[in-house]
Write an enzyme that holds these catalytic residues in place. Structure first.
Site, short mmCIF file in Angstrom:
data_model
loop_
_atom_site.label_atom_id
_atom_site.label_comp_id
_atom_site.label_asym_id
_atom_site.label_seq_id
_atom_site.Cartn_x
_atom_site.Cartn_y
_atom_site.Cartn_z
N ARG A 57 46.94 -95.89 5.71
CA ARG A 57 46.85 -96.36 4.32
C ARG A 57 46.84 -97.88 4.25
O ARG A 57 46.11 -98.48 3.45
CB ARG A 57 48.03 -95.80 3.52
CG ARG A 57 47.89 -94.31 3.20
CD ARG A 57 49.10 -93.79 2.46
NE ARG A 57 50.28 -93.75 3.29
CZ ARG A 57 51.53 -93.94 2.86
NH1 ARG A 57 51.74 -94.26 1.59
NH2 ARG A 57 52.56 -93.84 3.68
N ASP A 65 46.96 -94.14 -1.46
CA ASP A 65 46.19 -92.91 -1.27
C ASP A 65 45.98 -92.27 -2.64
O ASP A 65 46.39 -92.82 -3.67
CB ASP A 65 46.84 -91.96 -0.26
CG ASP A 65 48.21 -91.44 -0.71
OD1 ASP A 65 48.50 -91.44 -1.92
OD2 ASP A 65 49.01 -91.03 0.16
#
Length: 313
Positions: A181, A89
């Site tokens: 993610r 991220d």
């Protein structure tokens, strides 16, 4: 002498629209302080960058947290193409780049492989325990952790927008334990590039939705009593998928004492038939209720109902 627990007894659920930059535990602790609640827990961790639905359980509702976490979840996220980060991220450092930018058609084709049950390796920076330590603690210490892949369930993975060549927006419906993610990372790799999440929002956890949520700032502006009266959801909100089973007051009394109740009369058999379960199987988990109030999470098996978690209300 046991230490007396601070706070007032509150039982039920509150849905918070989590702000970015806080952990789920930090949000829970602040909500607990705002309501001066005796006991609290949360129904499903969100990454610090994430916003959206974070169900907070109070009192006896904490006994139903596992059922809330099992609920289907919906997320929206923005994926940045061309940069892979240590955390998958925007909080991590860039560790790989690519000039490849997938087209809309390429994305749609690639999404077909991310449906149903898929194998997924969690991010290095995750709360999974490795030899008793959190993976993110090991990763921050510079260790490379080999995390085992796991099977997760994807009910829907949809491209919902292409704001520019570097970004794409997605909506995902999924089961327990799915990392957005990892999903973004693996989709980018499948498209011959790299990528990471820059924006993440959770829209629901089971029956807990944004429509029922309140922000921390708005909660802080309310008086404590008003907040509880207006916003607190009943304990059974987390148990929408679990059938209710009505008890007599005498049966409820036995369950509250942790005792098994025999269901052998003709009218009992009729009640059992309404559950539509296989008596020869592992039994059915039910929410035992009496007088309109939840009594216990219980298991019906072999003509008996036994308490699993008694709800002391």
């Amino acid at each position: 002498m046991a230490r007396k627990r601070k706070g007032v007894p509150i039982h039920g659920w509150l849905v918070i629209d989590k702000p970015p930059g806080m952990t789920s535990t930090q949000v829970m602790a602040r909500v607990r302080r705002l309501l001066n609640a005796e006991k609290a827990g949360h129904g499903g961790t969100l990454d610090p960058i994430a916003t959206g639905v974070l169900p907070i359980a109070f009192g006896e509702a904490t006994k139903t947290v596992a059922y809330a976490m099992d609920g289907t979840k919906t997320y929206r996220f923005r994926l940045r193409w061309g940069e892979q980060t240590t955390t998958d991220d925007l909080e991590g450092s860039v560790i790989a780049t690519s000039d490849k930018r997938p087209t809309e058609d390429e994305i749609e084709v690639a999404l077909e492989a991310f449906q149903g049950e898929i194998s997924q390796v969690p991010p290095q920076f995750s709360a999974i325990k490795v030899d008793g330590e959190r993976a993110y603690d090991l990763a921050r210490a510079g260790e490379t952790v080999e995390l085992a892949s796991r099977i997760v369930r994807i009910d829907g993975f949809h491209l919902i927008g292409l704001p520019d060549a570097d970004h794409a927006d997605f909506e995902v419906e999924c089961g327990k334990g799915t990392y957005m993610r990892s999903l973004a990372r693996d989709l980018a790799l499948a498209l011959g590039t790299v990528g990471h999440i820059t924006r993440l929002r959770r829209l629901n956890v089971g029956s807990f939705t944004l429509e029922k949520a309140i922000s921390l700032d708005d909660l802080a502006a309310l008086e404590q009593g008003a907040a509880v009266e207006r916003l607190l959801l009943p304990i059974e909100t987390a148990l929408d998928d679990i059938p209710a089973f009505a008890l007599t007051e005498a049966e409820a009394h036995r369950l509250r004492l942790g005792q098994t109740v025999a269901l052998l009369r003709r009218q009992d058999r009729e009640r059992l038939e309404s559950l539509d379960y296989d008596p020869s199987g592992d039994g059915a988990v039910v929410l035992a209720v009496s007088g309109g109030k939840p009594v216990a999470l219980a298991k019906v098996e072999g003509g008996e109902i036994r308490p699993v978690r008694v709800l002391n209300l």
